[in-house]
Design a protein around this motif. Structure first.
Motif, mmCIF file in Angstrom:
data_model
loop_
_atom_site.group_PDB
_atom_site.id
_atom_site.type_symbol
_atom_site.label_atom_id
_atom_site.label_comp_id
_atom_site.label_asym_id
_atom_site.label_seq_id
_atom_site.Cartn_x
_atom_site.Cartn_y
_atom_site.Cartn_z
ATOM 1 N N LEU A 85 -77.223 -71.868 75.151
ATOM 2 C CA LEU A 85 -77.359 -70.658 74.336
ATOM 3 C C LEU A 85 -77.371 -69.390 75.196
ATOM 4 C CD1 LEU A 85 -79.814 -71.756 71.530
ATOM 5 C CD2 LEU A 85 -77.377 -71.311 71.376
ATOM 6 N N LEU A 88 -73.798 -68.812 76.116
ATOM 7 C CA LEU A 88 -73.111 -68.256 74.952
ATOM 8 C C LEU A 88 -73.471 -66.783 74.753
ATOM 9 C CD1 LEU A 88 -71.310 -68.904 72.455
ATOM 10 C CD2 LEU A 88 -73.445 -69.340 71.239
ATOM 11 N N LYS A 89 -74.745 -66.445 74.930
ATOM 12 C CA LYS A 89 -75.176 -65.048 74.792
ATOM 13 C C LYS A 89 -74.525 -64.171 75.852
ATOM 14 C CE LYS A 89 -79.265 -62.133 74.737
ATOM 15 N NZ LYS A 89 -80.706 -62.073 74.882
ATOM 16 N N LEU A 92 -70.824 -63.709 74.971
ATOM 17 C CA LEU A 92 -70.622 -62.763 73.878
ATOM 18 C C LEU A 92 -70.915 -61.327 74.319
ATOM 19 C CD1 LEU A 92 -72.138 -64.719 70.867
ATOM 20 C CD2 LEU A 92 -69.726 -64.217 71.316
#
Length: 95
Positions: A85, A88-89, A92
């Motif tokens: 995560l 992914l953060k 992004l």
């Protein structure tokens, strides 16, 4: 394994994982700073990752009757979940 526990044992398990998750979540917050999810967010992700990893291992037929093996699967899953995560953060944020 988790689905066969009494309510009191399940609550104690969740509370214990949550307390250790808060310890690791606070440490990860100090390390990751703005790339993390905050102390509370890291704690919730750690707890969720722990239980999901134990349930996945159980679903694949891995017997977790030995507590050390269950904790190893849970901790591994928790750290992998938080790492994915956070990756992914970060991805992004760059996109």
């Amino acid at each position: 394994m988790l689905l066969h526990l009494d309510t009191s044992w399940l609550l104690m398990t969740v509370a214990t994982v949550f307390v250790f998750g808060f310890f690791f979540g606070t440490a990860l917050d100090a390390i990751m700073k703005e790339d993390g999810f905050g102390s509370t967010g890291n704690t919730l992700l750690f707890t969720a990752g722990f239980f999901v990893a134990v349930m996945v291992a159980n679903a694949y037929g891995i017997s977790l009757k030995d507590l050390k093996l269950a904790v190893a699967w849970g901790l591994g899953g928790a750290f992998i979940f938080i790492s994915l995560l956070a990756l992914l953060k970060a991805g992004l944020a760059r996109w």
